[in-house]
Design an enzyme around this catalytic site. Structure first.
Site, mmCIF file in Angstrom:
data_model
loop_
_atom_site.group_PDB
_atom_site.id
_atom_site.type_symbol
_atom_site.label_atom_id
_atom_site.label_comp_id
_atom_site.label_asym_id
_atom_site.label_seq_id
_atom_site.Cartn_x
_atom_site.Cartn_y
_atom_site.Cartn_z
ATOM 1 N N GLU A 101 -14.916 -26.066 -10.232
ATOM 2 C CA GLU A 101 -13.736 -25.664 -10.299
ATOM 3 C C GLU A 101 -13.414 -24.526 -11.314
ATOM 4 O O GLU A 101 -12.662 -23.743 -11.641
ATOM 5 C CB GLU A 101 -12.761 -26.029 -9.516
ATOM 6 C CG GLU A 101 -13.085 -26.540 -7.745
ATOM 7 C CD GLU A 101 -14.299 -26.966 -7.739
ATOM 8 O OE1 GLU A 101 -14.786 -27.545 -8.202
ATOM 9 O OE2 GLU A 101 -14.604 -26.390 -6.427
ATOM 10 N N HIS A 170 -8.334 -34.512 0.732
ATOM 11 C CA HIS A 170 -8.792 -33.337 1.275
ATOM 12 C C HIS A 170 -7.567 -32.682 2.121
ATOM 13 O O HIS A 170 -7.547 -32.118 2.980
ATOM 14 C CB HIS A 170 -9.944 -33.358 2.343
ATOM 15 C CG HIS A 170 -11.182 -33.873 1.435
ATOM 16 N ND1 HIS A 170 -11.090 -34.984 0.867
ATOM 17 C CD2 HIS A 170 -12.171 -33.084 1.356
ATOM 18 C CE1 HIS A 170 -12.717 -35.022 0.151
ATOM 19 N NE2 HIS A 170 -13.151 -33.696 0.948
#
Lengths: 378, 474
Positions: A101, A170
Site C-alpha cells: 500500500e 477489517h
C-alpha cells in the site's frame, strides 16, 4: 496515451491461462461491460454498478485517468467494482500492483504530481494505514507546502467501516481520521446515485479525495432517476442531501447508517415523531449550512455514525451546531456511534458493537423527551 | 536402472562442470557467473530465461578487472530442471546457503585518481571545456553557498541549514548529465542540482528567509527548495517518500511516450525505509524510466552504515529487485557524470529503472542542528575534507587541461561570495509573505470556512491594530 506499452502479464504458466480465458469470455460475450441501461426506463441500480460505470465513463472521457490497486485487473476487483475495465482499457490503465500500500499510494501520488489522474484502490481502508503517510504528508499537504506548484488530483477509494464478521483489523471507520486533515476531501456515498455522482466528481476534482465506500452496500439496489445514467452526471462535493424531510428531530448519518436512519425514521413516524434524515455525503467539507438549517427547523439533533465515538464525526457536527445554532437547540445533542472497542468477531458481539436501528430510535425519543435522558438513567 | 544411471551421471557431469568453472562461491540452484569484463553488457537478473531454464547470469556495468566468462549449464542438465511459478530452476542435491556477505564486495567505478588524472583503461564520455568549467565553477558556488548560509544560521539570521559538503561532485556532475526535461525528486542534500539548472543565489536566499519572493510563500523550513520551471520537485522532509513518487512520475512519462526520465536521490539511511523497497520493486515490475541515485555518504545523522544495514551497501539492493545497478566513486565528478549519462540512455531507450550507488562521505554535519564531532573523530572528518575533497580533485583535472587557473579560482570564489552576501541582505530586508497566503493553496479553490476565517482575522486586526506585528504585511 499508451506510450511505450510493454508489460509482462504475470509470470509463467498460470496467469497466461487466466488472461486467455478472460479474453475468450470477452469475445464470446460480445460486450465487455456490465449491461448498459437503456435511457428509457431501467429504474434500479446497484452501488457496484454505479461505481463501475462511473469509473468506466471517466476513464473513457479522460485518458489521464487510470486505476491502480491490488486485484483490480485480472481478478476484476476484490469486490468486482472494476469488472471489465482491464479488458476494455488494458494493463497500462488498470494496474494490478504488488502488495504494498505504501508503494502504490506513493507511486499514485508521484503520477499525480506529474499530471496523471490516478484512482488508487485500497482493498479496505484499514490497509490504508500502511500508506497513510503518503495520503497525509504527500497528497494532502503538497499543494500548500509547494505554494500551488504541485497539485495532486488523486482519488483514494475503497470499502470503509464494518462489514460482517471480519474482526477488528477489517472493520474500522476512517472518516474522522481523514476528515481531520486540511487538504483532503472526504466523501461517503450511500445510494447508487451518491456513488455515481460523487465518484465522478472526485475523479474530476483537482484536490486529493478520499472516497469511503461500504462493502455491504455494494450489492444493494437503489431506484435512480433517468439523469443519473447520463455520463455527465455529477454531484457537488460538500453538499448533503435531505433523504427524508421532517419536523421534530434531525438525524445526520453517512454511508450505511443512512439506511438505518431511514428505517428508524419510519418507525418513529408511527409513534408521531417526524424525523428529518440528512445523508451527509461529504464529511470534508461538511455541509454545515444544511445541518444547521435543519436543526434550526427541528431544534433537536441525533448524529449517527459507525465509527468510534471519541473525536468522531458526530463530535464535529455537534460542535458546529453549538457554534452556529445554540439557541435553537431544545435538547442536548444525542450521539450514536460504534462501541469504544476494537470490533469483536463473534456475531452477537459484533451486533452490539455497531449502532442498530433501535439505538437510533431510542436516541431520537430521548431528544424528543419521550424517554428519560441518558444522564438521568440509573 | 540404466535410466537412473544416465540421469545421475548427467547430474555429476553438470556439477563437475560448474564447480570447476566457477571462481565465486556456489549458489544454491544455479550457477552465478563472476563479473564480466564487458562494460556494455547489462542483462537483468531473470529467473525465467530462455536457454532451457538452466542459465542464470548476472553481469555488472563497470571496470571490473575479472576476465572470466560467465558459466553456462549444459542442456543435458534438462533433467534436473524444476518448473515452478516464476520460471525454471536447476535443482541440486547439496544444501548450500547463499552467504550473507560475499567474499568480494561489488567493485566501484571510477575515472579520476586522487591526483585528478584519468586512470588508464577507464571508459567515460568526452567532457568538453564548457561543460567541465561549468561543472567545476558550480561546485565552487555550492561550497561558497554552503559556507555562507551555514554562517548565517549560526548568526541567527536563518533558522536552519543543511550543507552538501563532500557531495559537490554528486550534486553537480549528476545534474550535468541530465536534460531539463528529466524530472528531479530530491531528498534534501541536492541543491547543486537546482543550481546547475539555473536557480539563482537570490532565489535560494529568498526560500531560506521565507520572504514574499519565495516560491514556497514562506510555508516551509529553509532548504526546502522547489521549482516547477526547473523540474525540481519541492523538497519534502519525510525520508524516502520521494522514491515512489519518482516511480509514479516515471510511469506518467512512459504513458506520455516522452523521451525523458525521472531521477531520485536519497542517502544510505533512506534505503531502510519501506518506501524504498516498494518503489524499487514497482519500478522493476512496471518497467519505468527512473534513475535511483543513492548517496552512500557513510552516515545517517549519527548512524553509521554498519548500523544501517548489513548488506554490501545499497547496490546489491538494486540488483535484488531486478534492476541494473552500479557502484561508483561519488567523489569523482567524471565517474558521476559518466554513470548518470549512461543510466539516462538506458532508462529512456529501454524504458527500465537503473540504480546507482555513489560512495562518498558527508564531510559536514547532518545539519545546523547537529554536531557530528560528538559521534565521529575530527581526524576522520578532516581527512575527508582535505585529502578526499571532490572539488580539488576535479580541479586538478580541469587545470591539467588548461581550462582553469588560480586567478580564475580566486575571482570566482570572490564574486560568488560577494553576490551571495548581497543576495542575503536583500532577502533579509524583503517583506514577509502577506496574510492572505496563510489561507490559499490548501485546496485548489479557497473553501468557505477558510474564507470566513480570513475575514474574521482581518476584522480582528482592524479592531486591535496595536496587537498585530508591524513587520507582517496584511
Amino acid at each position: 496515451m499508451l506510450g511505450i506499452a510493454r508489460r509482462k502479464v504475470g509470470l509463467g504458466v498460470f496467469s497466461a491461462t487466466i488472461l486467455e480465458q478472460a479474453l475468450q469470455r470477452a469475445l464470446t460475450a460480445g460486450s465487455v461491460l456490465p449491461k448498459k441501461y437503456s435511457t428509457t426506463a431501467k429504474e434500479q441500480m446497484t452501488v457496484r454498478e454505479a461505481l463501475n460505470t462511473a469509473l468506466d465513463e471517466e476513464m473513457s472521457a479522460d485518458p489521464k485517468v487510470f486505476l491502480m490497486g491490488e486485484e483490480v485487473g485480472e481478478y476484476q476487483g476484490a469486490y468486482k467494482i472494476s469488472k471489465g475495465l482491464l479488458e476494455k482499457y488494458g494493463p497500462d490503465r488498470v494496474l494490478d500492483t504488488p502488495i504494498t500500500e505504501a508503494g502504490f499510494a506513493g507511486i499514485g501520488v508521484g503520477a499525480a504530481y506529474y499530471g496523471l489522474r490516478p484512482v488508487v484502490e485500497f482493498m479496505t481502508f484499514n490497509f490504508s494505514m500502511q500508506a497513510i503517510d503518503h495520503l497525509i504528508n504527500s497528497a494532502a499537504k503538497s499543494n500548500y507546502m509547494s505554494a500551488g506548484q504541485i497539485s495532486v488530483p488523486i482519488v483514494f477509494r475503497g470499502p470503509n467501516g464494518a462489514a460482517a464478521g471480519v474482526g477488528a483489523q477489517h472493520s474500522q471507520c476512517f472518516a474522522a481520521w481523514y476528515a481531520h486533515v486540511p487538504g483532503l476531501k472526504v466523501l461517503t456515498p450511500y445510494s447508487a446515485e451518491d456513488a455515481r455522482g460523487l465518484l465522478k466528481a472526485a475523479i474530476r476534482d483537482p484536490d486529493p479525495v478520499v472516497f469511503l465506500e461500504n462493502e455491504l452496500l455494494y450489492g444493494e439496489s437503489f431506484p435512480v432517476s433517468a439523469e443519473v445514467f447520463d455520463s455527465s452526471f455529477c454531484l457537488p462535493i460538500g453538499k448533503a442531501k435531505i433523504e427524508r424531510e421532517g419536523k421534530h428531530v434531525t438525524i445526520t448519518a453517512y454511508s450505511k447508517m443512512v439506511g438505518y436512519a431511514l428505517q428508524a425514521a419510519e418507525i418513529l413516524s408511527k409513534e408521531g415523531i417526524s424525523a428529518e434524515v440528512i445523508n451527509l455525503r461529504s464529511i470534508r467539507p461538511l455541509d454545515r449550512d444544511a445541518i444547521n438549517a435543519s436543526v434550526r427547523k427541528t431544534n433537536r439533533l441525533v448524529t449517527v455514525e459507525e465509527g468510534f465515538p471519541q473525536h468522531g464525526v458526530g463530535a464535529e457536527i455537534c460542535m458546529s451546531v453549538i457554534e452556529e445554532s445554540f439557541e435553537y437547540l431544545d435538547a442536548p445533542v444525542e450521539r450514536i456511534a460504534g462501541a469504544d472497542v476494537p470490533m469483536p468477531y463473534a456475531a452477537n458481539l459484533e451486533r452490539m458493537a455497531v449502532p442498530q436501528v433501535d439505538d437510533i430510535v431510542r436516541a431520537a425519543k430521548r431528544a424528543c423527551y419521550r424517554s428519560v435522558p441518558m444522564a438521568a438513567a440509573a | 536402472m540404466a535410466a537412473w544411471f544416465t540421469r545421475s551421471s548427467g547430474l555429476a557431469r553438470c556439477l563437475f562442470r560448474r564447480t570447476t568453472k566457477m571462481a565465486s562461491p556456489a549458489i544454491f540452484g544455479c550457477g552465478l557467473g563472476p563479473l564480466s569484463s564487458d562494460p556494455a553488457m547489462a542483462a537483468p537478473v531473470n529467473g525465467a530465461s530462455s536457454a532451457g531454464g538452466c542459465l542464470r547470469s548476472v553481469r555488472h556495468l563497470g571496470s571490473a578487472k575479472s576476465g572470466e566468462r560467465v558459466s553456462q549449464v549444459d542442456d543435458r542438465c534438462g533433467d534436473q530442471v524444476l518448473d515452478f511459478p516464476g520460471g525454471k530452476v536447476m535443482f541440486v542435491p547439496e544444501m548450500k546457503f547463499l552467504p550473507a556477505s560475499p567474499s568480494e564486495r561489488i567493485n566501484c567505478y571510477r575515472v579520476l585518481d586522487y591526483n585528478g588524472q584519468t586512470i588508464s583503461g577507464s571508459s567515460f564520455p568526452e567532457v568538453g571545456k564548457e561543460v567541465a568549467v561549468k561543472i567545476y565553477s558550480d561546485m565552487i558556488t555550492l561550497q561558497v553557498m554552503d559556507t555562507i548560509f551555514y554562517e548565517a544560521q549560526r548568526q541567527g539570521r536563518i533558522s536552519f541549514y543543511l550543507t552538501s559538503n563532500g557531495e559537490e561532485a554528486i550534486n553537480v556532475a549528476s545534474a550535468a548529465a541530465l536534460t531539463m526535461d528529466d524530472i528531479v525528486f530530491p531528498q534534501y542534500r541536492e541543491p547543486g542540482v537546482l543550481l546547475w539548472r539555473g536557480f539563482t543565489l537570490q532565489e535560494f536566499a529568498n526560500q531560506c528567509f521565507g520572504n514574499k519572493l519565495d516560491y514556497g510563500k514562506g510555508r516551509q523550513m529553509p532548504i526546502h527548495y522547489g521549482s516547477n520551471r526547473l523540474n525540481y520537485y519541492t523538497v519534502s522532509s519525510p525520508i524516502a517518500t520521494q522514491i515512489p513518487h519518482a516511480v509514479g512520475a516515471a510511469y506518467s512519462l512512459k504513458m506520455d511516450g516522452k523521451k525523458a526520465c525521472t531521477i531520485t536521490y536519497f542517502g544510505d539511511g533512506g534505503t531502510s525505509e519501506g518506501d524504498f523497497h516498494a518503489a524499487l520493486n514497482f519500478a522493476a515490475v512496471l518497467e519505468v524510466p527512473v534513475i535511483f541515485f543513492c548517496r552512500n555518504n557513510g552516515w545517517a545523522i549519527s548512524t553509521p552504515t554498519t548500523e544501517q544495514f548489513r548488506s554490501d551497501g545499497a547496490v546489491v539492493r538494486g540488483q535484488a529487485y531486478g534492476i541494473d545497478s552500479i557502484r561508483i566513486d561519488g567523489n569523482d565528478a567524471l565517474a558521476v557524470y559518466s554513470a548518470v549519462h549512461a543510466a539516462r540512455e538506458m532508462a529512456i531507450q529501454e524504458c527500465k529503472p537503473i540504480f546507482i550507488e555513489a560512495l562518498t562521505y558527508r564531510a559536514g554535519h547532518h545539519s545546523t542542528s547537529d554536531d557530528s564531532t560528538k559521534y565521529r573523530s575530527t581526524d576522520e572528518i578532516e581527512h575527508w575534507r582535505t585529502a578526499r575533497d571532490p572539488v580539488s580533485r576535479f580541479r586538478k583535472w580541469v587545470e591539467r587541461n588548461g581550462w582553469w587557473s588560480d586567478a580564475a579560482e580566486e575571482e570566482h570564489r570572490g564574486n560568488t561570495r560577494k553576490e551571495l552576501l548581497q543576495a542575503i541582505q536583500v532577502a533579509e530586508r524583503a517583506e514577509k509573505p502577506p496574510l492572505s497566503e496563510l489561507f490559499t493553496d490548501v485546496y485548489d479553490q479557497v473553501p468557505s470556512n477558510l474564507y470566513e476565517q480570513e475575514k474574521l482575522l482581518r476584522e480582528t486586526i482592524k479592531k486591535h491594530p496595536a496587537e498585530y506585528p508591524s513587520d507582517v504585511p496584511v
